[in-house]
Design a protein around this motif. Sequence first.
Motif, short mmCIF file in Angstrom:
data_model
loop_
_atom_site.label_atom_id
_atom_site.label_comp_id
_atom_site.label_asym_id
_atom_site.label_seq_id
_atom_site.Cartn_x
_atom_site.Cartn_y
_atom_site.Cartn_z
N GLY A 73 0.81 -1.21 0.00
CA GLY A 73 0.00 0.00 0.00
C GLY A 73 0.85 1.26 0.00
N GLU A 74 1.94 1.24 0.76
CA GLU A 74 2.82 2.39 0.83
C GLU A 74 3.55 2.60 -0.49
OE1 GLU A 74 3.60 1.60 5.57
OE2 GLU A 74 5.33 1.82 4.24
N SER A 75 3.91 1.51 -1.16
CA SER A 75 4.58 1.61 -2.46
C SER A 75 3.67 2.27 -3.49
CB SER A 75 5.00 0.22 -2.93
OG SER A 75 5.64 0.28 -4.20
N LYS A 76 2.40 1.91 -3.48
CA LYS A 76 1.44 2.52 -4.40
C LYS A 76 1.25 4.01 -4.08
CE LYS A 76 -1.15 -1.76 -5.20
NZ LYS A 76 -2.44 -2.47 -5.00
N ARG A 77 1.18 4.33 -2.81
CA ARG A 77 0.99 5.72 -2.41
C ARG A 77 2.21 6.56 -2.76
NH1 ARG A 77 -2.23 9.90 -2.15
NH2 ARG A 77 -1.86 11.28 -0.37
N LEU A 78 3.38 5.98 -2.72
CA LEU A 78 4.62 6.70 -3.00
C LEU A 78 4.62 7.31 -4.39
CD1 LEU A 78 7.38 7.24 -1.59
CD2 LEU A 78 8.25 5.24 -2.81
N VAL A 79 3.97 6.66 -5.34
CA VAL A 79 3.91 7.16 -6.71
C VAL A 79 3.29 8.55 -6.76
CG1 VAL A 79 2.95 6.73 -9.02
CG2 VAL A 79 3.79 4.81 -7.62
N HIS A 80 2.36 8.83 -5.86
CA HIS A 80 1.67 10.11 -5.82
C HIS A 80 2.64 11.27 -5.58
CE1 HIS A 80 -1.63 12.93 -5.11
NE2 HIS A 80 -1.07 13.28 -3.98
N PHE A 81 3.76 10.99 -4.94
CA PHE A 81 4.71 12.06 -4.59
C PHE A 81 5.95 12.07 -5.48
CE2 PHE A 81 2.54 10.72 -0.63
CZ PHE A 81 1.85 11.89 -0.38
N SER A 82 5.93 11.28 -6.53
CA SER A 82 7.13 11.14 -7.37
C SER A 82 7.24 12.24 -8.41
CB SER A 82 7.12 9.79 -8.08
OG SER A 82 6.06 9.73 -9.02
N GLY A 83 6.14 12.95 -8.65
CA GLY A 83 6.17 14.00 -9.67
C GLY A 83 5.99 13.47 -11.07
N SER A 84 5.77 12.16 -11.21
CA SER A 84 5.59 11.56 -12.54
C SER A 84 4.13 11.57 -12.94
CB SER A 84 6.12 10.13 -12.53
OG SER A 84 5.44 9.35 -11.57
#
Length: 224
Positions: A213-224
Motif C-alpha cells: 500500500g505504501e509503495s502505491k501511495r509513494l507514486v503520488h509524490f514522485s512527480g511523474s
Amino acid sequence: AYLADTAEYCLAVSSYNKQQLLKAGYTCRIDVLPILIPFRDYEKKPDGKILGRYADDGYTNILFTGRIAPNKKQEDIIRMFYQYQKRYCAKSRLFLAGSYDGMEAYYERLQEYVQKLHLKHIHFTGHIRFEELLAYYHIADAFVCMSEHEGFCVPLVEAMYFKLPILAYDSTAVTETLGGSGFLTDTKDPLVNASVLNYILTNDSVRQTLLEGESKRLVHFSGS
C-alpha cells in the motif's frame, strides 16, 4: 488570520492546510500542491559508522524522524516503546532523530521521563547530517509517528521510500499524506499501540500488505 485580507493567492501542501486557511478567513484562490520529494537524494551513501554500530545485530529498531517539539508528541512514542520493549521485544531500540534546538526544556523533560521509566536503548540523535539520517532509515524496522499536528509530514513519505511499515496516529494531515496506506491508529493507549506494532512486525502478511500500500501511495509524490 492577520494576513487573510492581504493574500491574493495561496499554495498549500495539503488539503488540511487549505482548510485551515479557509477557517482563518482566506477568500483568495487556494490550490494544493503536495511536496514533491527528490528521491534520488535518498540513493546517496548512508553513514557507515551508524550502519556498523546498529545494523544486523538482532535488535528491532523503531524510528521516528522530526524535530523534538511538543506537537510531535515524542513522549507518546516513548510510552508505547516502553510497553513494546517490556511485553514483546526486549531486544529493541527507539531512535528519535531530530534537532531539539529551541526546545531544550521539552527535550530535558523527555530525558527525565526516560529515566523515570528506567528505559534502555532510547537514542536522541540531535541534529544530524543527511548521510546519518539515511543510515537510520536503513537500519529501521518500523516507523512510528504519534504527532498531533502535521501540515504534511515528509518523514512519512521517506519511510514509504525506505520500505518501512508505518504506524501513525490519525491526526491533521497525517491521514491525507498516507492516503490509505500505513496503519492508522485512533488511540494513544500505549498498550494498544505496542500490540499493533508487534502484530505488524511479527506477521509477514500484514507487513507485506502495508508495504504494498505504501509503495502505491509513494507514486503520488514522485512527480511523474
